[in-house]
Design a protein around this motif. Structure first.
Motif, PDB file in Angstrom:
ATOM      1  N   UNK A   1       0.827  -1.206   0.000  1.00 45.27           N
ATOM      2  CA  UNK A   1       0.000   0.000   0.000  1.00 45.27           C
ATOM      3  C   UNK A   1       0.867   1.265   0.000  1.00 45.27           C
ATOM      4  N   UNK A   2       2.084   1.176   0.502  1.00 45.07           N
ATOM      5  CA  UNK A   2       3.024   2.294   0.382  1.00 45.07           C
ATOM      6  C   UNK A   2       3.407   2.540  -1.066  1.00 45.07           C
ATOM      7  N   UNK A   3       3.524   1.468  -1.834  1.00 44.85           N
ATOM      8  CA  UNK A   3       3.807   1.608  -3.270  1.00 44.85           C
ATOM      9  C   UNK A   3       2.631   2.290  -3.949  1.00 44.85           C
ATOM     10  N   UNK A   4       1.411   1.880  -3.603  1.00 49.73           N
ATOM     11  CA  UNK A   4       0.216   2.531  -4.182  1.00 49.73           C
ATOM     12  C   UNK A   4       0.206   4.012  -3.799  1.00 49.73           C
ATOM     13  N   UNK A   5       0.551   4.311  -2.557  1.00 45.35           N
ATOM     14  CA  UNK A   5       0.591   5.692  -2.105  1.00 45.35           C
ATOM     15  C   UNK A   5       1.596   6.503  -2.931  1.00 45.35           C
ATOM     16  N   UNK A   6       2.740   5.896  -3.261  1.00 43.91           N
ATOM     17  CA  UNK A   6       3.739   6.618  -4.057  1.00 43.91           C
ATOM     18  C   UNK A   6       3.241   6.803  -5.490  1.00 43.91           C
ATOM     19  N   UNK A   7       2.467   5.869  -6.025  1.00 46.00           N
ATOM     20  CA  UNK A   7       1.893   6.037  -7.353  1.00 46.00           C
ATOM     21  C   UNK A   7       0.914   7.204  -7.380  1.00 46.00           C
ATOM     22  N   UNK A   8       0.152   7.336  -6.305  1.00 43.91           N
ATOM     23  CA  UNK A   8      -0.821   8.427  -6.228  1.00 43.91           C
ATOM     24  C   UNK A   8      -0.176   9.763  -5.908  1.00 43.91           C
ATOM     25  N   UNK A   9       1.092   9.744  -5.536  1.00 41.13           N
ATOM     26  CA  UNK A   9       1.779  10.969  -5.194  1.00 41.13           C
ATOM     27  C   UNK A   9       1.372  11.511  -3.833  1.00 41.13           C
ATOM     28  N   UNK A  10       0.859  10.655  -3.005  1.00 40.76           N
ATOM     29  CA  UNK A  10       0.394  11.087  -1.689  1.00 40.76           C
ATOM     30  C   UNK A  10       1.476  10.973  -0.652  1.00 40.76           C
TER      31      UNK A  10
END
Length: 100
Positions: free
Chosen positions: A91-100
C-alpha cells in the motif's frame, strides 16, 4: 469472555477524519485506514489457519494424510503472515503512485 473482547476492541474505522480538507491528507488517511484493516484481516486469517493446522496435527492420530494436510495448512498460515507483513509495503507503493 466475548463481552471483554468487544469492550477492549479498537475498531479501525473509528479513526477521526483529518482536520484539514487537503485532498492529499484525505488520501493518506484513507490509505492508512485500508492498510490497518488489510493487515488486521490477514493476521486474523493466518492465525485461524495456524490454529486449524495445529488442531489437525494434534488429532491426526498418526494418519499420514492428515499430517500432510496439517503441514500444508501451516505453510499457508506462514504465507498469510508474510502477506500481512508485506501489506503496508504494497500500500506504500500505491501511495507513491498516487503521489500522496
Amino acid at each position: 469472555m466475548a463481552a471483554t473482547l468487544v469492550v477492549l476492541a479498537d475498531p479501525v474505522w473509528a479513526a477521526p477524519p483529518p482536520a484539514d480538507t487537503d485532498p492529499t491528507a484525505q488520501i493518506n488517511a484513507i490509505i492508512g485506514n485500508i492498510t490497518r484493516w488489510v493487515t488486521g484481516m490477514l493476521f486474523g486469517v493466518a492465525t485461524l489457519f495456524l490454529t486449524i493446522s495445529g488442531a489437525r496435527r494434534l488429532t491426526a492420530g498418526g494418519d499420514p494424510t492428515q499430517i500432510e494436510r496439517a503441514g500444508r495448512e501451516f505453510k499457508n498460515a506462514l504465507i498469510g503472515y508474510a502477506l500481512a507483513l508485506l501489506a503496508p509495503v504494497a500500500l506504500g507503493i500505491v501511495r507513491s503512485w498516487l503521489g500522496a
